[in-house]
Design an enzyme around this catalytic site. Structure first.
Site, short mmCIF file in Angstrom:
data_model
loop_
_atom_site.label_atom_id
_atom_site.label_comp_id
_atom_site.label_asym_id
_atom_site.label_seq_id
_atom_site.Cartn_x
_atom_site.Cartn_y
_atom_site.Cartn_z
N ASP A 123 0.77 -1.06 -0.03
CA ASP A 123 0.13 0.18 0.19
C ASP A 123 0.96 1.20 0.09
O ASP A 123 0.35 2.50 0.66
CB ASP A 123 -1.01 -0.13 1.12
CG ASP A 123 -2.31 1.08 1.06
OD1 ASP A 123 -2.42 1.28 0.08
OD2 ASP A 123 -2.66 1.44 2.10
N CYS A 143 -21.37 -12.52 -3.19
CA CYS A 143 -22.01 -11.63 -2.48
C CYS A 143 -23.52 -11.87 -2.77
O CYS A 143 -24.44 -11.61 -1.80
CB CYS A 143 -21.94 -9.78 -3.02
SG CYS A 143 -20.50 -9.54 -2.34
N CYS A 203 -27.17 -9.96 -1.15
CA CYS A 203 -26.90 -9.50 0.07
C CYS A 203 -26.48 -7.83 -0.13
O CYS A 203 -25.69 -7.38 -1.18
CB CYS A 203 -25.71 -10.06 0.82
SG CYS A 203 -25.32 -9.29 2.42
N CYS A 243 -23.58 -4.38 3.47
CA CYS A 243 -22.74 -3.26 3.53
C CYS A 243 -22.90 -2.06 2.89
O CYS A 243 -22.57 -0.90 3.48
CB CYS A 243 -21.08 -3.89 2.87
SG CYS A 243 -21.38 -4.02 1.21
N CYS A 270 -24.10 1.92 5.71
CA CYS A 270 -23.38 2.99 5.54
C CYS A 270 -24.06 4.20 6.12
O CYS A 270 -25.09 4.46 5.74
CB CYS A 270 -22.82 3.13 4.04
SG CYS A 270 -21.89 4.61 3.77
N CYS A 295 -17.30 9.01 2.54
CA CYS A 295 -17.04 7.89 3.20
C CYS A 295 -16.24 8.25 4.48
O CYS A 295 -15.26 9.48 4.45
CB CYS A 295 -15.93 7.13 2.57
SG CYS A 295 -15.06 5.83 3.57
N CYS A 342 -13.65 4.05 9.67
CA CYS A 342 -15.10 3.50 9.83
C CYS A 342 -14.97 1.87 9.47
O CYS A 342 -14.40 1.70 8.20
CB CYS A 342 -16.06 4.24 9.06
SG CYS A 342 -17.78 3.58 9.24
N CYS A 388 -18.93 -1.27 7.22
CA CYS A 388 -19.26 -1.85 5.87
C CYS A 388 -18.60 -3.25 5.95
O CYS A 388 -19.02 -4.35 5.50
CB CYS A 388 -18.95 -1.31 4.48
SG CYS A 388 -17.46 -0.76 4.51
N CYS A 410 -20.33 -7.53 7.26
CA CYS A 410 -20.37 -8.81 6.21
C CYS A 410 -20.77 -9.97 6.95
O CYS A 410 -20.14 -10.55 7.58
CB CYS A 410 -18.99 -8.56 5.43
SG CYS A 410 -18.93 -9.96 4.04
#
Length: 348
Positions: A134, A188, A191, A194, A198, A214, A241, A244, A248
């Protein structure tokens, strides 16, 4: 050389270094992630993260950054929490710090170990290698999906059937042409958990994120005043945060991280806002030495804590908030004015 001849050995070495999984994909193939990134930036959804625009061309494709790269070896490290972080949102007089930032900076933890894995790979194969955690214009999540570590869920983060949403990713690019693993498949289904949880409606559609809405972006990357439309929704979230991620359903398979350096410090689990609001620059640096939180600086952090204080309903915080209304930093002072009004302090 194909990694299939020694894959089990490298997987065992990776596991010994603390990685839960290692998978391989090609780095020199065209992919649709480039188009999705370009659309994200063109729509302005990156907000004030100007580096995403300036590095766009290099970020689109790994070979744009390193033309000789042929393969990507992607590793994952579990940072699963020992409790549900959504429960921390109920403690209004404390700050809620994103799970990933409650201990050591994961960049430091992962990069040294990924280098060890890469060095062993280079010695055995003679290939050139470069490692990334990253810290470069490289799209780790699409690479992880392509390598089969999981899939990018509707919240745009990686989801694993084995580990849920709690995974740090690292990448080793190499000039070796390696046998690729099967890509991840989307599980997913119908569903929407998430998307629906939010607090700021940051997802314009499934698999799309508008960073400008966000809370992770607002509390970490955004340097100015928090837009008022998002302040109440922030609650007590003072750095990042996890909503989300935490909601899951695939987290039912997640496990608490076994890596001691990634397990939460006790003082960063529900830290009292009354203590955080007293931090000067030196105190902030001491408290967050070795933490990713240190990067945002005292002023931005205290700004976040003031928003949380304004949302707390805790009258005991009024004197601290009032004292910060004269803070030398205008963004901190403005946040203190807002918090004071929310707590019933008379404002001019």
């Amino acid at each position: 050389m194909t990694i299939s001849t020694s894959k089990s050995r490298f997987a065992a070495l990776a596991q010994g270094l603390g990685f839960e999984a290692v998978r391989v994909c090609r780095a020199d193939e065209a992919w649709d992630a480039a188009g999705r990134l370009e659309a994200f930036v063109e729509a302005g959804r990156h907000g004030t993260m100007g580096w995403m625009e300036t590095t766009l061309e290099r970020r689109k494709q790994p070979t744009n950054m390193w033309p000789e790269a042929k393969s990507a070896l992607v590793v994952a490290m579990n940072y699963g929490p020992d409790s549900d972080p959504l429960e921390d949102l109920k403690a209004k007089s404390t700050g809620n710090i994103s799970v990933y930032a409650r201990h050591r900076d994961y960049h430091d933890v992962m990069k040294g170990r990924l280098k060890q894995l890469a060095q062993a790979f280079a010695r055995e194969t003679g290939a050139e290698v470069k490692v990334f955690v990253d810290t470069a214009p490289l799209m780790e999540k699409p690479l992880a999906e392509k390598a089969g570590l999981g899939w990018q869920g509707k919240h745009t983060n990686l989801v694993s059937r084995a580990h849920g949403s709690w995974l740090f990713l690292g990448v080793m690019l190499t000039t070796a042409a390696l046998e690729a693993d099967a890509p991840g498949q989307d599980h997913c289904g119908a569903c929407r958990a998430c998307l629906d949880i939010c607090p700021t409606d940051a997802f314009p559609a499934p698999y799309q994120l508008d960073a400008r809405r966000c809370i992770s972006y607002l509390t970490i990357e955004h340097a100015g005043p928090i837009p008022e439309e998002f302040r109440k929704a922030m609650g007590n979230r003072i750095y990042g945060c996890d909503d989300c991620l935490a909601i899951c359903p695939w987290n039912k398979f997640a496990k608490t991280s076994a890596e001691a350096k990634l397990q939460a410090r006790e003082d960063l689990k529900r830290p009292p806002l009354a203590e955080l609001l007293t931090l000067d620059d030196a105190g902030f640096r001491r408290l967050f030495s070795g933490s990713p939180i240190k990067r945002i600086g005292r002023n931005r952090f205290v700004r976040n804590c003031l928003i949380a204080a304004g949302n707390s309903g805790d009258a005991a915080l009024r004197p601290l908030v009032e004292g910060l209304r004269s803070d030398p930093d205008p963004v901190v002072a403005e946040a203190a004015d807002w918090a004071a009004g929310e707590l019933g302090v008379a404002t001019d």
